[in-house]
Design a protein around this motif. Structure first.
Motif, PDB file in Angstrom:
ATOM      1  N   GLU A  95     -33.714 -20.948  18.167  1.00 15.99           N
ATOM      2  CA  GLU A  95     -32.297 -21.531  17.558  1.00 15.99           C
ATOM      3  C   GLU A  95     -32.218 -22.982  16.665  1.00 15.99           C
ATOM      4  O   GLU A  95     -32.060 -23.247  15.240  1.00 15.99           O
ATOM      5  N   ARG A  96     -32.949 -23.866  17.132  1.00 19.55           N
ATOM      6  CA  ARG A  96     -32.913 -25.161  16.755  1.00 19.55           C
ATOM      7  C   ARG A  96     -34.178 -25.159  15.837  1.00 19.55           C
ATOM      8  O   ARG A  96     -33.257 -26.373  14.833  1.00 19.55           O
ATOM      9  N   THR A 152     -34.741 -23.329  13.818  1.00 20.26           N
ATOM     10  CA  THR A 152     -34.482 -22.051  12.359  1.00 20.26           C
ATOM     11  C   THR A 152     -33.296 -23.541  11.949  1.00 20.26           C
ATOM     12  O   THR A 152     -33.215 -23.208  10.512  1.00 20.26           O
ATOM     13  N   ARG A 153     -32.682 -24.028  12.631  1.00 22.50           N
ATOM     14  CA  ARG A 153     -32.117 -25.096  12.082  1.00 22.50           C
ATOM     15  C   ARG A 153     -32.516 -26.184  10.772  1.00 22.50           C
ATOM     16  O   ARG A 153     -32.462 -26.567  10.154  1.00 22.50           O
ATOM     17  N   LEU A 154     -33.773 -26.569  11.660  1.00 16.28           N
ATOM     18  CA  LEU A 154     -34.546 -28.132  11.326  1.00 16.28           C
ATOM     19  C   LEU A 154     -35.238 -27.559  10.794  1.00 16.28           C
ATOM     20  O   LEU A 154     -36.143 -28.531   9.982  1.00 16.28           O
ATOM     21  N   GLN A 205     -35.841 -28.884   6.566  1.00 15.92           N
ATOM     22  CA  GLN A 205     -35.992 -30.353   6.663  1.00 15.92           C
ATOM     23  C   GLN A 205     -37.080 -30.826   7.576  1.00 15.92           C
ATOM     24  O   GLN A 205     -38.228 -31.538   6.651  1.00 15.92           O
TER      25      GLN A 205
END
Length: 200
Positions: free
Chosen positions: A120-121, A123-125, A128
């Protein structure tokens, strides 16, 4: 997001059972018998999750953590599997970049929940991190003079000031500026500055 999982565990039975567990949940899991084995065949995935035992013959988990953090940073979050006697070491490692540690013996769901948290982490990053990787690749394409102009531009100098600093004509600065913008795929100076700060 199909996140690769790299499991470093010297106990073959433990390694095989954990790989089976991870694969049963749809993860692309690969096993390595030691830290030395892992770095001898280190994958090239831009993002991944590393799970490493702490106590292993040869390169121990602490060294694995140090090297992964040094070379991959936050793109490869690390989980440490540790025995009761190693908890103090595991806590210290969290200060250097380890996401979590899992104490032996552990329930399978505990490991899976922690791995899912990493997914999950990341996927957000991911966007970037991909942008940063692209910027780093583009930066490596700059010639020495283009890099000088890039550094000067992103530090806020005008074309005239850059020309004076590098002892070249303002027209030459304009030419190099255009090349820098093209190679860095920057639509404007603001985007170029954000790239230099690692914000895009």
């Amino acid at each position: 997001m199909r996140l690769p999982i790299f499991l470093i565990e010297d106990d073959a039975a433990v390694r095989d059972s954990l790989l089976l567990l991870l694969r049963s949940e749809g993860f692309q899991a690969r096993g390595f018998a030691s830290g030395d084995d892992f770095f001898a065949r280190i994958p090239e995935d831009p993002v991944a999750c590393v799970i490493t035992d702490l106590r292993m013959p040869g390169m121990d988990g602490s060294e694995v953590v140090r090297r992964v953090v040094e070379t991959q940073g936050e793109a490869w979050p690390i989980l440490v599997i540790t025995g009761h006697g190693d908890i103090a070491s595991a806590v210290d490692l969290m200060k250097t970049g380890v996401v979590d540690f899992i104490e032996k013996p552990f329930e399978p769901h505990r490991l899976l929940e922690t791995v899912k948290g990493c997914v999950e982490r990341l996927t957000r990053l991911a966007p970037q991190l991909q942008n940063r990787a692209r910027n780093d690749r583009n930066l490596a394409l700059l010639t020495m003079r283009e890099r000088q102009v890039f550094d000067a531009l992103t530090s806020g100098l005008s074309n005239k000031e850059i020309a004076s600093q590098l002892e070249i004509s303002p027209r030459t600065v304009e030419i190099f500026r255009a090349k820098v913008m093209a190679k860095m795929e920057a639509p404007n100076l603001s985007a170029l500055v954000r790239m230099s700060l690692g914000l895009v």
